[in-house]
Design an enzyme around this catalytic site. Sequence first.
Site, short mmCIF file in Angstrom:
data_model
loop_
_atom_site.label_atom_id
_atom_site.label_comp_id
_atom_site.label_asym_id
_atom_site.label_seq_id
_atom_site.Cartn_x
_atom_site.Cartn_y
_atom_site.Cartn_z
N LYS A 253 0.79 -1.25 0.04
CA LYS A 253 0.08 -0.10 0.06
C LYS A 253 1.03 1.24 0.10
O LYS A 253 1.84 1.44 0.97
CB LYS A 253 -1.08 -0.09 1.13
CG LYS A 253 -1.60 1.53 1.47
CD LYS A 253 -2.65 1.28 2.63
CE LYS A 253 -2.98 2.76 3.01
NZ LYS A 253 -4.01 2.82 4.46
N ASP A 258 -2.51 10.38 3.49
CA ASP A 258 -3.95 10.12 3.76
C ASP A 258 -4.46 11.07 4.57
O ASP A 258 -4.34 10.92 5.87
CB ASP A 258 -4.05 8.50 4.40
CG ASP A 258 -5.18 8.01 4.59
OD1 ASP A 258 -6.39 8.71 3.93
OD2 ASP A 258 -5.58 6.88 5.49
N LYS A 265 -10.12 13.15 8.19
CA LYS A 265 -9.41 12.75 9.45
C LYS A 265 -9.40 13.82 10.29
O LYS A 265 -9.38 15.12 9.92
CB LYS A 265 -8.05 11.98 9.29
CG LYS A 265 -7.95 10.96 8.80
CD LYS A 265 -6.57 10.23 8.98
CE LYS A 265 -6.31 8.88 8.19
NZ LYS A 265 -6.97 7.78 9.02
N ASP A 276 1.88 6.60 5.49
CA ASP A 276 0.77 5.73 4.96
C ASP A 276 1.13 4.81 3.62
O ASP A 276 0.19 4.11 3.08
CB ASP A 276 -0.53 6.49 4.72
CG ASP A 276 -1.73 5.62 5.09
OD1 ASP A 276 -1.55 4.39 5.53
OD2 ASP A 276 -2.86 5.64 4.51
N ASP A 335 -12.08 7.12 4.07
CA ASP A 335 -10.68 6.67 4.78
C ASP A 335 -10.39 5.30 4.88
O ASP A 335 -9.37 5.11 5.22
CB ASP A 335 -10.96 7.17 6.15
CG ASP A 335 -9.62 7.59 6.98
OD1 ASP A 335 -8.70 7.63 6.21
OD2 ASP A 335 -9.81 7.96 8.08
N GLU A 337 -9.17 3.51 2.40
CA GLU A 337 -8.80 3.42 1.22
C GLU A 337 -7.76 2.53 0.61
O GLU A 337 -7.40 2.01 -0.24
CB GLU A 337 -8.42 4.73 0.83
CG GLU A 337 -6.79 5.36 1.16
CD GLU A 337 -6.57 5.26 2.86
OE1 GLU A 337 -7.56 5.24 3.49
OE2 GLU A 337 -5.49 5.07 2.95
N ARG A 339 -7.44 -0.62 1.32
CA ARG A 339 -8.04 -1.64 0.59
C ARG A 339 -8.54 -1.65 -0.75
O ARG A 339 -8.67 -2.54 -1.43
CB ARG A 339 -9.14 -2.42 1.67
CG ARG A 339 -10.35 -1.60 1.81
CD ARG A 339 -11.13 -1.77 3.00
NE ARG A 339 -10.46 -1.42 4.37
CZ ARG A 339 -11.04 -1.38 5.63
NH1 ARG A 339 -12.26 -2.33 5.62
NH2 ARG A 339 -10.63 -0.96 6.47
#
Length: 489
Positions: A253, A258, A265, A276, A335, A337, A339
Amino acid sequence: MSKPVPITFIEVDTSTIADAQGRVAIIVDPEGRMDVAARRINRLTKGALARLIEAKGAAAKVAEAHVISFPVGMSAEALDVVFLSRRASALEARKAGVSLGRVRGTSDVLLCAGGHRKASEIALGVALRDYAFENHKSDADRSGGAVQVMVSKPAEVAAAAEPALAVAEGVFFTRDLVNEPANVLTTTEFAKRLKDMETLGLEVEVLEEDALQALGMGALLSVGEGSVSPSKVVVMTWNGGAKDSQPLALVGKGVVFDTGGISLKPAAGMEDMTMDMGGAGVVSGVMRAIALRKAKANVVGLVGLVENMPSGSATRPGDVVTSMKGDTIEVINTDAEGRLVLCDVLHYAQERFNPAGIVDLATLTGAVIIGLGHENAGVFSNDTKFCNAFLNAAEGEGEGAWRLPLGKGYADQLKSRIADLKNVGGRPAGSITAAEFLHRFIKDDMPWIHLDIAGVASVKSDTAYAPKGATGWGVLALNRLIADRYETE
Ligand code: BES
Ligand code: MN
Ligand code: ZN
């Protein structure tokens, strides 16, 4: 990029100790006799070493270092005395090196390791801990310093240390990527740094948005919709193994930042989301390590590079997107994201490479930090043999990893009213439902491990091998998994 301090191995010659500049370090067995170097140092310092061993040796913790500043009788600025048994394990020896790496600063070091059987592990420990991310410090100077290790069989120790030090360089590559702020490490800059690894003999292919569109990666692309940085998938191939053997696939990933997207967030701590892309960082570090040490294995590393930003063009909660596999996904929370990125890269990896196994890494859920803290990564797998091989590798390298379950009941939490599935499964077992989301994109019988590294990729206090910040967790373990399971000789 940050490179580990250069380490060379030289013959034992005690006549150089008195005049050595920088630091002199000595490994002593708290219960054993002093070797020639220790005896020389003891004589130069008029017995200080013997007195230190007498006073502290018996109660010394494994691999503990004692610093004697400006030792009398020596030119060195410091004498570092490290207690380590002759029968120390590899990890204990590494810890001794860590103690030295922590105090080196920018000085030269003459490390007297004598006939210690784990001298190469001591060197690896020094290299791993001797790291600082100073790309953005205007007064930084880490140019100086080199480590010379005085050992009784320098050629032998150097041969053992060479691949280990290559892996340390891979770890540093990961840490630099993870520490780098998001305005510097954009998707474009990330891809460029990977492309530069072609000079190491890796094949590196960058798939741009039009190619991802053509492949149908609607889930991955939906995450980057709100960002001015273009989404990319980078494929790194290392063909060091037999021609016909299926590769191991590593998938990471790579969310360069993010914000949460429209499901924004909270402000407090949001700056941490620069890490991230930690999963992609580890994949990149492993690829660098195996290329540097010319591993006799076939490994392909794929990273999905995107930025999750809110904007007028960003994906909304409630939108339905179509993955490359064909499954439609209702985006409940923008959020969740990671996956969405991984499901398309995982599918693509299987279609294109038919790998022997897949390991994915992602800073996927805050829930894994609640469950396991910063000590262990969450491990999920559909194949117990494969999983145990990884857990053994992680344990052997001193990287915490703990298996958590999968199960249909968790997968059921992802049922959507209007699409094939939704991207969140509610608060209970958040890390497991995230893993089950990915599981849906893994073909039957494909050995797969998912590593949720949200708690271990970057931490706020020093760890076993690293100063606070990016750890490089996973590079050592995956390198060992490859060495143990995929290399022919
Ligand atoms: N990148 C985060 C997970 C994360 C949290 C990594 C803390 C490192 C430290 C991930 O994209 C995320 O936001 N996950 C959500 C999922 C939720 C919306 C289902 C989370 O964990 O809150
Ligand atoms: Mn998120
Ligand atoms: Zn994320």
